[in-house]
Design a protein around this motif. Structure first.
Motif, short mmCIF file in Angstrom:
data_model
loop_
_atom_site.label_atom_id
_atom_site.label_comp_id
_atom_site.label_asym_id
_atom_site.label_seq_id
_atom_site.Cartn_x
_atom_site.Cartn_y
_atom_site.Cartn_z
N VAL A 119 -1.66 8.04 -2.38
CA VAL A 119 -1.45 7.43 -1.07
C VAL A 119 -2.68 6.59 -0.70
O VAL A 119 -3.82 7.03 -0.85
CB VAL A 119 -1.18 8.50 0.00
CG1 VAL A 119 -1.15 7.89 1.40
CG2 VAL A 119 0.14 9.22 -0.30
N GLY A 120 -2.41 5.38 -0.24
CA GLY A 120 -3.48 4.47 0.15
C GLY A 120 -3.80 3.41 -0.88
O GLY A 120 -4.44 2.40 -0.55
N ARG B 290 0.86 -1.19 0.00
CA ARG B 290 0.00 0.00 0.00
C ARG B 290 0.89 1.24 0.00
O ARG B 290 1.88 1.30 0.74
CB ARG B 290 -0.91 0.00 1.23
CG ARG B 290 -1.87 1.19 1.30
CD ARG B 290 -2.78 1.10 2.51
NE ARG B 290 -3.74 0.01 2.35
CZ ARG B 290 -3.64 -1.16 2.98
NH1 ARG B 290 -2.63 -1.38 3.81
NH2 ARG B 290 -4.54 -2.10 2.79
N ILE B 291 0.56 2.19 -0.85
CA ILE B 291 1.36 3.42 -0.92
C ILE B 291 1.23 4.19 0.40
O ILE B 291 0.12 4.62 0.76
CB ILE B 291 0.93 4.31 -2.11
CG1 ILE B 291 1.15 3.57 -3.43
CG2 ILE B 291 1.74 5.62 -2.10
CD1 ILE B 291 0.68 4.36 -4.66
N LEU C 256 6.28 2.22 0.06
CA LEU C 256 5.23 1.21 0.20
C LEU C 256 5.28 0.59 1.58
O LEU C 256 6.35 0.31 2.11
CB LEU C 256 5.42 0.08 -0.82
CG LEU C 256 5.18 0.32 -2.30
CD1 LEU C 256 5.19 -1.02 -3.04
CD2 LEU C 256 3.88 1.06 -2.55
N ASN C 257 4.10 0.36 2.18
CA ASN C 257 3.97 -0.54 3.31
C ASN C 257 3.59 -1.91 2.75
O ASN C 257 2.51 -2.09 2.18
CB ASN C 257 2.86 -0.10 4.26
CG ASN C 257 3.33 0.89 5.30
OD1 ASN C 257 2.58 1.75 5.72
ND2 ASN C 257 4.57 0.77 5.75
N THR C 258 4.50 -2.86 2.81
CA THR C 258 4.17 -4.21 2.37
C THR C 258 3.26 -4.86 3.41
O THR C 258 3.09 -4.34 4.51
CB THR C 258 5.44 -5.05 2.19
OG1 THR C 258 6.13 -5.12 3.42
CG2 THR C 258 6.35 -4.43 1.12
N HIS C 259 2.67 -5.98 3.05
CA HIS C 259 1.66 -6.57 3.93
C HIS C 259 2.24 -7.01 5.27
O HIS C 259 1.57 -6.93 6.30
CB HIS C 259 0.97 -7.74 3.22
CG HIS C 259 0.18 -7.30 2.04
ND1 HIS C 259 -0.91 -6.45 2.15
CD2 HIS C 259 0.31 -7.56 0.71
CE1 HIS C 259 -1.42 -6.22 0.95
NE2 HIS C 259 -0.69 -6.88 0.05
#
Length: 365
Positions: free
Chosen positions: A337-338, A285-286, A304-307
């Motif tokens: 973002v998001g 997720r951005i 990015l936030n990876t899972h």
């Protein structure tokens, strides 16, 4: 079509076409495997039965596939030009196209004789006509003059047939590869004019320039809802697969890959995962998009936030350097973002100072 097809196809697709051979070695000489791959990638001929005789109908379709009229092959014909060619024949459109353009001619009585073998004489006339030559360009003994021009243009390279001998599929692979390199009557290279091909320093066709125009993707894999079989329009039994540039298989790609690209004509699949070394792909997720301090409309970094990171403060950082990617992450582009996305990246630098640059991106769906 995004940047990976311009940057990665040359390095990985050439590897796929000749496993174990470097790109520079692959380009160094025109081997038969190379010539076969070129005409197959272009959609002209796709065969493994090299010694099979080629019929006049099959040759007409090869000519159409090698021409500006190749898109006609996607439409069914409802017109019969010759008495012995039904309008329902799979070759009807190609035979009509070859006849209309003067590449091939019929016989007295209004027949085409589609099932008879094609001869070297037919090939000489057809290829010279594709190159823009007409009968008026050859005076006195037309057949001898045509043959002389055919040889002058090196259209006979690796073909050892007399004028009335029949051609095999191997002969036709060599013929159409030679055609791609030959100069037209107007002085341009046929392959660059018709297929936008480029050429290596030794004059051979640059195979990656074909894949640049026909590689499909990226497409995101999802272990829960989308697997490899859902994403490609051909049987995986016939596919050649690569993961991060190494030979792979369906199980490994479904388990590990993040995105895939594929080439339908050759049934090649190029997959990328987060564990790639020089190239790979990361999904997440951005979290943030950062802009150039001197230009508030130009994004230079995406995080990015990876899972496995969930919504942590830290994230994976990717540089944005080319204008296409900058546009996609800008206020005018597709991503914000998001959004859930997969980024295809290239790495550079040492372990301590490794950086990752975006070469392609696709949104989740």
């Amino acid at each position: 079509m995004m940047n990976l097809e311009r940057k990665a196809a040359g390095a990985l697709a050439v590897c796929a076409l000749s496993v174990g051979m470097t790109a520079s070695a692959y380009a160094a000489t025109s081997t038969f495997d190379m010539r076969e791959n070129v005409v197959s990638l272009l959609g002209i001929i796709n065969t493994s039965n090299y010694q099979a005789t080629v019929t006049r109908a099959e040759f007409a379709r090869m000519l159409m596939n090698a021409s500006d009229d190749r898109q006609l092959g996607r439409t069914a014909s409802n017109v019969s030009v010759y008495a012995d060619v039904s309008n329902t024949s799979e070759y009807a459109t190609a035979i009509r196209t070859a006849s209309t353009n003067g590449w091939m001619t019929g016989y007295l009585g209004g027949n085409f004789k589609p099932d008879e073998p094609v001869t070297m004489r037919d090939a000489v006339k057809a290829t010279l006509t594709l190159l823009g030559y007409t009968s008026e360009d050859f005076t006195e003994n037309v057949q001898e003059a045509r043959l002389a021009q055919f040889k002058k243009l090196s259209l006979d390279s690796n073909i050892y047939r007399e004028l009335d001998e029949t051609l095999t599929r191997e002969d036709c692979i060599n013929l159409f590869y030679n055609l791609m390199k030959a100069e037209t009557k107007s002085g341009t290279q046929y392959g660059s004019q018709v297929f936008d091909l480029t050429y290596n320093s030794d004059g051979e066709v640059n195979t990656s320039s074909i894949l640049d125009n026909s590689l499909k993707g990226p497409k995101i894999l999802d272990q829960e809802s989308r697997n490899l079989d859902d994403l490609v329009p051909f049987s995986l039994d016939d596919a050649v697969m690569f993961l991060n540039g190494e030979a792979s298989d369906e199980i490994e790609i479904n388990d590990d890959a993040t995105v895939i690209y594929y080439h339908e004509a050759t049934k090649m699949i190029f997959a990328y995962s987060d564990s790639g070394e020089n190239k790979g792909a990361t999904k997440g997720r951005i979290k943030a998009i950062y802009y150039d301090s001197s230009d508030p409309f130009t994004p230079v970094t995406v995080v990015l936030n990876t899972h496995h990171q969930d919504n942590a403060e830290v994230g994976d950082e990717f540089q944005i350097s080319n204008s296409e990617m900058q546009y996609l992450f800008s206020v005018y582009g597709e991503f914000e973002v998001g959004d859930e996305v997969a980024i295809v990246w290239e790495s550079s630098g040492s372990d301590e100072n490794m950086s990752y640059t975006v070469v392609d991106v696709v949104g989740d769906y």
